[in-house]
Scaffold this motif. Structure first.
Motif, PDB file in Angstrom:
ATOM      1  N   MET A 175     -23.893   4.110  -1.630  1.00 45.84           N
ATOM      2  CA  MET A 175     -22.291   4.107  -0.764  1.00 45.84           C
ATOM      3  C   MET A 175     -21.336   4.176  -2.347  1.00 45.84           C
ATOM      4  N   THR A 176     -20.545   4.759  -2.430  1.00 46.90           N
ATOM      5  CA  THR A 176     -20.069   5.105  -3.247  1.00 46.90           C
ATOM      6  C   THR A 176     -18.558   4.456  -3.452  1.00 46.90           C
ATOM      7  N   LYS A 177     -18.541   3.980  -4.355  1.00 50.03           N
ATOM      8  CA  LYS A 177     -17.252   3.149  -4.841  1.00 50.03           C
ATOM      9  C   LYS A 177     -16.490   3.350  -5.227  1.00 50.03           C
ATOM     10  N   TYR A 178     -15.340   3.258  -5.215  1.00 49.35           N
ATOM     11  CA  TYR A 178     -14.287   3.721  -5.104  1.00 49.35           C
ATOM     12  C   TYR A 178     -13.074   2.569  -5.790  1.00 49.35           C
ATOM     13  N   TYR A 179     -12.720   2.390  -7.070  1.00 48.54           N
ATOM     14  CA  TYR A 179     -11.668   1.603  -7.932  1.00 48.54           C
ATOM     15  C   TYR A 179     -10.684   1.547  -7.711  1.00 48.54           C
ATOM     16  N   GLY A 180      -9.496   0.773  -7.468  1.00 51.18           N
ATOM     17  CA  GLY A 180      -8.344   0.277  -7.770  1.00 51.18           C
ATOM     18  C   GLY A 180      -7.786   0.209  -5.290  1.00 51.18           C
ATOM     19  N   THR A 181      -6.920  -0.557  -5.415  1.00 52.94           N
ATOM     20  CA  THR A 181      -6.149  -0.180  -4.416  1.00 52.94           C
ATOM     21  C   THR A 181      -5.786   0.939  -3.686  1.00 52.94           C
ATOM     22  N   ARG A 182      -5.066   1.078  -4.970  1.00 47.16           N
ATOM     23  CA  ARG A 182      -4.206   2.105  -4.361  1.00 47.16           C
ATOM     24  C   ARG A 182      -5.312   3.556  -3.726  1.00 47.16           C
ATOM     25  N   CYS A 183      -3.898   4.245  -2.335  1.00 52.15           N
ATOM     26  CA  CYS A 183      -4.751   5.508  -2.226  1.00 52.15           C
ATOM     27  C   CYS A 183      -4.762   6.630  -2.814  1.00 52.15           C
ATOM     28  N   HIS A 184      -5.553   7.167  -3.142  1.00 48.26           N
ATOM     29  CA  HIS A 184      -5.683   8.628  -3.890  1.00 48.26           C
ATOM     30  C   HIS A 184      -5.272   9.697  -3.521  1.00 48.26           C
ATOM     31  N   ALA A 185      -4.497   9.555  -2.543  1.00 51.70           N
ATOM     32  CA  ALA A 185      -3.356  11.385  -2.291  1.00 51.70           C
ATOM     33  C   ALA A 185      -1.533  10.702  -3.467  1.00 51.70           C
ATOM     34  N   GLU A 186      -1.981  12.082  -3.576  1.00 53.67           N
ATOM     35  CA  GLU A 186      -0.911  12.201  -5.219  1.00 53.67           C
ATOM     36  C   GLU A 186       0.900  12.045  -4.023  1.00 53.67           C
ATOM     37  N   GLY A 187       1.002  10.644  -5.075  1.00 55.02           N
ATOM     38  CA  GLY A 187       2.168  10.304  -4.704  1.00 55.02           C
ATOM     39  C   GLY A 187       2.201   9.423  -3.696  1.00 55.02           C
ATOM     40  N   CYS A 188       1.301   8.842  -2.642  1.00 51.13           N
ATOM     41  CA  CYS A 188       1.158   7.649  -1.822  1.00 51.13           C
ATOM     42  C   CYS A 188       0.908   6.670  -3.027  1.00 51.13           C
ATOM     43  N   ARG A 189       2.229   5.618  -2.199  1.00 55.12           N
ATOM     44  CA  ARG A 189       1.656   3.819  -2.891  1.00 55.12           C
ATOM     45  C   ARG A 189       0.752   3.123  -2.318  1.00 55.12           C
ATOM     46  N   LYS A 190       0.412   3.211  -0.911  1.00 55.34           N
ATOM     47  CA  LYS A 190       0.075   2.711  -0.023  1.00 55.34           C
ATOM     48  C   LYS A 190      -1.456   1.935  -0.312  1.00 55.34           C
ATOM     49  N   ASP A 191      -1.923   0.995   0.116  1.00 56.79           N
ATOM     50  CA  ASP A 191      -3.322   0.228   0.142  1.00 56.79           C
ATOM     51  C   ASP A 191      -4.701   1.653   0.924  1.00 56.79           C
ATOM     52  N   ARG A 192      -5.579   1.054  -0.315  1.00 55.79           N
ATOM     53  CA  ARG A 192      -7.006   1.779   0.548  1.00 55.79           C
ATOM     54  C   ARG A 192      -7.065   1.384   2.278  1.00 55.79           C
ATOM     55  N   ALA A 193      -7.811   2.528   2.939  1.00 54.98           N
ATOM     56  CA  ALA A 193      -8.256   2.190   4.374  1.00 54.98           C
ATOM     57  C   ALA A 193      -9.355   1.451   3.814  1.00 54.98           C
ATOM     58  N   GLY A 194      -9.805   0.447   4.144  1.00 54.31           N
ATOM     59  CA  GLY A 194     -11.507  -0.278   3.764  1.00 54.31           C
ATOM     60  C   GLY A 194     -12.277   0.699   2.733  1.00 54.31           C
ATOM     61  N   PHE A 195     -13.589   1.471   2.842  1.00 53.85           N
ATOM     62  CA  PHE A 195     -13.527   1.480   1.934  1.00 53.85           C
ATOM     63  C   PHE A 195     -13.831   3.461   1.757  1.00 53.85           C
ATOM     64  N   SER A 196     -12.512   3.720   2.141  1.00 54.33           N
ATOM     65  CA  SER A 196     -12.009   4.962   2.399  1.00 54.33           C
ATOM     66  C   SER A 196     -11.377   5.523   0.278  1.00 54.33           C
ATOM     67  N   ARG A 197     -11.132   6.133  -0.074  1.00 55.34           N
ATOM     68  CA  ARG A 197     -10.492   6.398  -0.499  1.00 55.34           C
ATOM     69  C   ARG A 197      -8.571   6.669  -0.851  1.00 55.34           C
ATOM     70  N   PHE A 198      -8.752   7.022   0.750  1.00 52.29           N
ATOM     71  CA  PHE A 198      -6.954   6.669   1.589  1.00 52.29           C
ATOM     72  C   PHE A 198      -6.916   5.766   1.891  1.00 52.29           C
ATOM     73  N   CYS A 199      -5.510   5.733   2.483  1.00 54.84           N
ATOM     74  CA  CYS A 199      -4.430   4.619   3.411  1.00 54.84           C
ATOM     75  C   CYS A 199      -5.292   5.565   4.882  1.00 54.84           C
ATOM     76  N   ASP A 200      -4.277   4.789   5.470  1.00 53.06           N
ATOM     77  CA  ASP A 200      -5.025   5.015   7.161  1.00 53.06           C
ATOM     78  C   ASP A 200      -4.365   6.951   7.551  1.00 53.06           C
ATOM     79  N   ARG A 201      -2.965   6.489   7.066  1.00 58.86           N
ATOM     80  CA  ARG A 201      -1.719   8.397   7.573  1.00 58.86           C
ATOM     81  C   ARG A 201      -3.525   9.419   6.594  1.00 58.86           C
ATOM     82  N   HIS A 202      -3.510   9.506   5.629  1.00 56.11           N
ATOM     83  CA  HIS A 202      -4.166  10.640   5.470  1.00 56.11           C
ATOM     84  C   HIS A 202      -5.808  10.450   5.324  1.00 56.11           C
ATOM     85  N   ARG A 203      -6.310   9.635   5.117  1.00 59.50           N
ATOM     86  CA  ARG A 203      -8.227   9.753   6.118  1.00 59.50           C
ATOM     87  C   ARG A 203      -7.385  10.374   7.490  1.00 59.50           C
ATOM     88  N   ARG A 204      -6.769   9.666   8.204  1.00 61.98           N
ATOM     89  CA  ARG A 204      -6.886  10.492   9.117  1.00 61.98           C
ATOM     90  C   ARG A 204      -6.967  12.160   9.076  1.00 61.98           C
TER      91      ARG A 204
END
Length: 243
Positions: free
Chosen positions: A1-30
């Protein structure tokens, strides 16, 4: 499983926390799951309709032309080949015949015989073939999406988002369909429930199957060729390329 470092969403300009093991927050993951990429907006029917009408008009204008009829038959053979490939793949999986070689794990070390997303993608292609009574809908809508991309490339964030949008539009079911076997037997099939990796694969297959028609029609429109003989000539060149 790929491990992503940091707690912030990887979408540019987004400062929300990542959702679970995803790189993104709930909104950007959806957004990635449904549309293919962050920032990709859904292609709506009113946007695509002019290009669908363009393809239908071009094909209708050449319905008495032997060249156009041969071209349509060529695309039908390509669709039949894709369906046959899906049936062959599923048959190999059922018979435990290897369909791919893992890049790092040897077969003797327990490498999988097939890729799960490919199997589910081919199963959906077969459902499309069984449900849709007129295969030319796939031809027309795929060609329309190709032309749409040529005229409005800014509407697609990446190649992957284009293939996902293509699969979403063309692979939709016009009537309710249920899974016939497996753990999801009896459940309805919706394109939004199919993984983004599977939609990407289905979009690639549709583009390879029907894409040349869209590219040739886009060339006709971009060059402003209204003369029927010129249009037939370009489509005939497309037919020659498919042989």
């Amino acid at each position: 499983m790929t491990k992503y470092y940091g707690t912030r969403c990887h979408a540019e300009g987004c400062r929300k926390d990542r959702a679970g093991f995803s790189r993104f927050c709930d909104r950007h993951r959806r957004e990635v799951v449904l549309q293919g990429e962050v920032g990709q907006r859904r292609i709506r029917v009113p946007e695509l309709s002019p290009y669908v009408q363009l393809v239908e008009r071009r094909l209708a204008a050449g319905r008495h032309s032997p060249e156009i009829q041969d071209l349509v038959k060529s695309f039908h053979r390509r669709w039949c080949d894709l369906v046959s490939e899906a049936e062959r793949y599923i048959d190999c999986v059922e018979k435990e015949i290897p369909t791919w070689d893992h890049p790092t794990i040897r077969r003797s070390q327990g490498a999988p015989l097939y890729r799960e997303f490919e199997l589910r993608s081919y199963q959906h292609i077969l459902r499309m073939e069984r449900v849709e009574t007129d295969w030319t809908r796939f031809l027309v809508e795929t060609a329309a999406m190709i032309i749409f991309r040529e005229f409005e490339p800014h509407r697609f964030v990446t190649d992957r988002s284009f293939f996902v949008q293509l699969a979403t539009r063309v692979g939709r079911m016009r009537r309710r369909v249920v899974f016939e076997d497996g753990p999801r037997a009896g459940q309805l099939v919706y394109m939004s429930r199919i993984a983004v990796k599977e939609k990407h694969f289905i979009g690639q297959q549709l583009s390879a199957c029907f894409g040349p028609l869209g590219l040739h029609l886009a060339n006709i429109e971009l060059m402003g060729l209204e003369d029927e003989d010129d249009s037939r000539r370009i489509l005939s060149e497309g037919l020659a390329a498919l042989r």
